[in-house]
Motif scaffolding. Structure first.
Motif, PDB file in Angstrom:
ATOM      1  N   ALA A  22       0.849  -1.196   0.000  1.00 24.18           N
ATOM      2  CA  ALA A  22       0.000   0.000   0.000  1.00 24.18           C
ATOM      3  C   ALA A  22       0.880   1.240   0.000  1.00 24.18           C
ATOM      4  CB  ALA A  22      -0.917   0.007   1.215  1.00 24.18           C
ATOM      5  N   VAL A  23       0.545   2.209  -0.848  1.00 22.53           N
ATOM      6  CA  VAL A  23       1.325   3.445  -0.963  1.00 22.53           C
ATOM      7  C   VAL A  23       0.367   4.628  -1.034  1.00 22.53           C
ATOM      8  CG1 VAL A  23       3.186   2.240  -2.183  1.00 22.53           C
ATOM      9  CG2 VAL A  23       1.382   3.393  -3.496  1.00 22.53           C
ATOM     10  N   PRO A  24       0.854   5.846  -0.735  1.00 24.12           N
ATOM     11  CA  PRO A  24       0.000   7.031  -0.891  1.00 24.12           C
ATOM     12  C   PRO A  24      -0.123   7.446  -2.349  1.00 24.12           C
ATOM     13  CG  PRO A  24       2.167   7.647  -0.068  1.00 24.12           C
ATOM     14  CD  PRO A  24       2.146   6.153  -0.086  1.00 24.12           C
ATOM     15  N   ALA A  25      -1.161   8.189  -2.657  1.00 27.49           N
ATOM     16  CA  ALA A  25      -1.442   8.563  -4.043  1.00 27.49           C
ATOM     17  C   ALA A  25      -0.385   9.490  -4.630  1.00 27.49           C
ATOM     18  CB  ALA A  25      -2.820   9.214  -4.132  1.00 27.49           C
ATOM     19  N   PHE A  26       0.332  10.257  -3.777  1.00 25.13           N
ATOM     20  CA  PHE A  26       1.279  11.240  -4.310  1.00 25.13           C
ATOM     21  C   PHE A  26       2.628  10.623  -4.664  1.00 25.13           C
ATOM     22  CE2 PHE A  26       1.720  11.414   0.330  1.00 25.13           C
ATOM     23  CZ  PHE A  26       3.091  11.221   0.481  1.00 25.13           C
ATOM     24  N   VAL A  80       5.262   9.804 -13.285  1.00 28.02           N
ATOM     25  CA  VAL A  80       3.816   9.858 -13.096  1.00 28.02           C
ATOM     26  C   VAL A  80       3.466   9.424 -11.672  1.00 28.02           C
ATOM     27  CG1 VAL A  80       1.613   8.870 -13.843  1.00 28.02           C
ATOM     28  CG2 VAL A  80       3.373   9.412 -15.534  1.00 28.02           C
ATOM     29  N   THR A  81       2.509  10.119 -11.049  1.00 32.09           N
ATOM     30  CA  THR A  81       2.113   9.726  -9.695  1.00 32.09           C
ATOM     31  C   THR A  81       1.149   8.544  -9.739  1.00 32.09           C
ATOM     32  OG1 THR A  81       0.193  11.200  -9.589  1.00 32.09           O
ATOM     33  CG2 THR A  81       2.336  12.104  -8.907  1.00 32.09           C
ATOM     34  N   ILE A  82       1.112   7.804  -8.665  1.00 31.77           N
ATOM     35  CA  ILE A  82       0.213   6.654  -8.568  1.00 31.77           C
ATOM     36  C   ILE A  82      -1.243   7.104  -8.659  1.00 31.77           C
ATOM     37  CG2 ILE A  82      -0.620   4.848  -7.019  1.00 31.77           C
ATOM     38  CD1 ILE A  82       1.995   4.153  -8.327  1.00 31.77           C
ATOM     39  N   GLY A  83      -1.535   8.271  -8.105  1.00 32.57           N
ATOM     40  CA  GLY A  83      -2.898   8.787  -8.158  1.00 32.57           C
ATOM     41  C   GLY A  83      -3.382   9.024  -9.572  1.00 32.57           C
ATOM     42  N   GLU A  84      -2.458   9.348 -10.483  1.00 36.88           N
ATOM     43  CA  GLU A  84      -2.840   9.624 -11.871  1.00 36.88           C
ATOM     44  C   GLU A  84      -3.207   8.364 -12.628  1.00 36.88           C
ATOM     45  OE1 GLU A  84      -0.431  12.780 -13.998  1.00 36.88           O
ATOM     46  OE2 GLU A  84       0.856  12.451 -12.242  1.00 36.88           O
ATOM     47  N   ILE A  85      -2.681   7.224 -12.219  1.00 35.12           N
ATOM     48  CA  ILE A  85      -2.963   5.982 -12.946  1.00 35.12           C
ATOM     49  C   ILE A  85      -3.904   5.075 -12.157  1.00 35.12           C
ATOM     50  CG2 ILE A  85      -0.804   6.009 -14.241  1.00 35.12           C
ATOM     51  CD1 ILE A  85       0.348   4.037 -12.240  1.00 35.12           C
ATOM     52  N   LEU A  86      -4.560   5.654 -11.162  1.00 35.79           N
ATOM     53  CA  LEU A  86      -5.491   4.893 -10.335  1.00 35.79           C
ATOM     54  C   LEU A  86      -6.626   4.351 -11.194  1.00 35.79           C
ATOM     55  CD1 LEU A  86      -5.636   4.295  -7.278  1.00 35.79           C
ATOM     56  CD2 LEU A  86      -7.257   6.176  -7.087  1.00 35.79           C
ATOM     57  N   SER A  87      -6.967   3.075 -11.025  1.00 37.44           N
ATOM     58  CA  SER A  87      -8.011   2.455 -11.830  1.00 37.44           C
ATOM     59  C   SER A  87      -9.383   3.011 -11.471  1.00 37.44           C
ATOM     60  CB  SER A  87      -7.998   0.938 -11.602  1.00 37.44           C
ATOM     61  OG  SER A  87      -9.105   0.333 -12.239  1.00 37.44           O
TER      62      SER A  87
END
Length: 470
Positions: free
Chosen positions: A165-169, A217-224
């Protein structure tokens, strides 16, 4: 199955291959393992077990004498994969675990995923669980204790508490570095979960998406946009049905606050589906869900007694019905000869319909929306088969006893009993399900009673009316 290198390792100096062409353990290997255990030859055992899959270790363990099973594990030490214990019957597993030294269990538990560790611990009493948990690292102890607190057959019991688990940023590059550098990651995982500072689940990103995205790219940008989750208190059968319906590979598990507490993967769900199917199949036969091949004779006899007693009562009811027509049976012996055929056909037809109905209710394929259509379909199938067997048995009865009217009587009885069997086989499970009872457990005696009573009443009643006029 083993790869070629492993097979050569076992064959060259360590013993024969693991399985024959039928998939059974090779007798030579079983004999070598048994002899090595008897001689306390740890080196030989380690050579035989080196690189074996947990399923193969489990099968080898199960064929040994009960006293040799814990000795084998003690002699193997770290070579034994404790995941093999999860493949054993509950009775065998519990006996082995209780016989092992505590330090052996603790060392084995350290290497297990949390869901496998819980699967082994849940069969033990609270005192034995506490003794083992007290010797585990604090974080492992807390995770296992929390999982054990969930009711059996819930997602919380089935989940593993190891996940990523990681933060969105976080950027994709930082996330990949985290995956490379962190030591205690799950052995297998398919998604990276995104959480807020309070560990509330915000979404998930598949690993293939992470690997294909640019590092900045941040994880939040590729969130499903199509992520899913299950509750920790959800029934495991309901979770399995979601996996089957939507082809999930894994699913995050959250508590009532939305906080991420674990993950369920498809390998866990395969076990759930197998267990539920096994339970339903046993229930239809009046066998308790926890009965195993390794259980004692006394336990098996005791567990089956209540079902057999209930069937005895229903059989006595059918006998009472037969007694009402004793006079007609005395006058015509042919009735006694043909009577079991009518009851048998009705019982078999009822069992067929009941099996389909119980399975459909278990998989939620049968419900309010299509119940009437299915009832009509089963009744129609019963009518068609009834007419077909009426012709067959009518001809047989005439040829056998030379009484034309007897063929007509048994023909009419066949139609009535097969239609009644079809209706009883579908309506009784539906009614029991509506009342909150388990149709798999309760349907059998009721369906048998209906088919027997209707069959005897139809055949003997029609015979009494028909020949009484003659």
């Amino acid at each position: 199955m083993l790869d070629e290198a492993t097979r050569e390792h076992i064959t060259d100096g360590a013993g024969p291959g693991v399985r024959d062409t039928d998939g059974d353990l090779r007798p030579e290997l079983i004999e070598q393992v048994a002899n090595a255990v008897e001689a306390s030859d740890a080196a030989r055992l380690k050579a035989l077990f080196a690189d074996l899959h947990a399923a193969d270790q489990s099968d080898l363990l199960e064929v040994l004498a009960p006293d040799d099973q814990p000795r084998l594990i003690e002699l193997l030490g770290p070579v034994f994969d404790f995941t093999a214990l999860t493949e054993l019957d509950e009775t065998v597993r519990t006996r082995i675990v209780e016989a092992l030294e505590t330090h052996t269990l603790v060392e084995g538990m350290r290497e297990l995923d949390s869901d496998d560790a819980v699967y082994i611990l849940e069969d033990l009493d609270k005192a034995d669980q506490a003794e083992i948990l007290d010797q585990l690292p604090e974080l492992d102890r807390a995770a296992l204790s929390r999982s054990l607190d969930y009711p059996e057959e819930t997602a919380g019991r089935r989940m593993q508490t190891e996940f990523v688990a990681v933060p969105a940023f976080w950027s994709v590059g930082r996330t990949i570095d985290h995956l490379r550098e962190t030591e205690h990651l799950p052995e297998r995982f398919y998604e990276v979960f995104v959480v807020d500072p309070l560990y509330r689940l915000k979404g998930a990103v598949a690993l293939d998406v992470v690997l294909r995205s640019r590092p900045g790219v941040t994880i939040g940008e590729i969130l499903s946009d199509e992520w899913h989750q299950v509750r920790d208190t959800d029934d495991q059968e309901d979770v399995a049905r979601l996996f089957e319906r939507y082809n999930w590979v894994s699913a995050p598990v959250v508590d009532d606050t939305g906080r991420l507490v674990g993950v369920i993967t498809v390998d866990d769900i395969v076990d759930v589906i197998a267990e539920e199917a096994d339970e339903d199949l046993k229930a239809l036969g009046g066998v308790k869900a926890d009965e195993e091949l390794s259980d004692s004779v006394w336990y098996i006899a005791k567990s089956r007694f209540s079902w057999l007693f209930l069937n005895l009562l229903t059989a006595m009811l059918a006998s009472v019905v037969i007694g009402l027509f004793a006079g007609e049976i005395e006058k015509m012996v042919a009735l006694a000869v043909l009577m079991p055929i009518v009851a048998s056909q009705g019982g078999n037809a009822g069992t067929q319909t009941m099996t389909v109905a119980v399975r459909a209710l278990a998989t939620r394929e049968l419900g309010h929306g299509n119940a009437m259509r299915i009832v009509v379909r089963e009744a129609a199938a019963g009518l068609i088969n009834g007419l077909a067997f009426a012709v067959i048995m009518g001809a047989v009865a005439v040829a056998w006893f030379g009484i034309p009217d007897l063929g007509l009587v048994i023909g009419l009885a066949m139609v009535i009993v097969l239609v009644a069997a079809a209706l009883g086989g579908i309506l009784i499970p539906l009614a029991l399900h509506r009342l909150g009872a388990d149709p798999a457990v309760s349907s059998g005696p009721f369906v048998t009673t209906v088919t027997d009573v209707v069959g005897f009443c139809a055949f003997l009643g029609i015979a009494a009316l028909w020949f009484g006029k003659s």
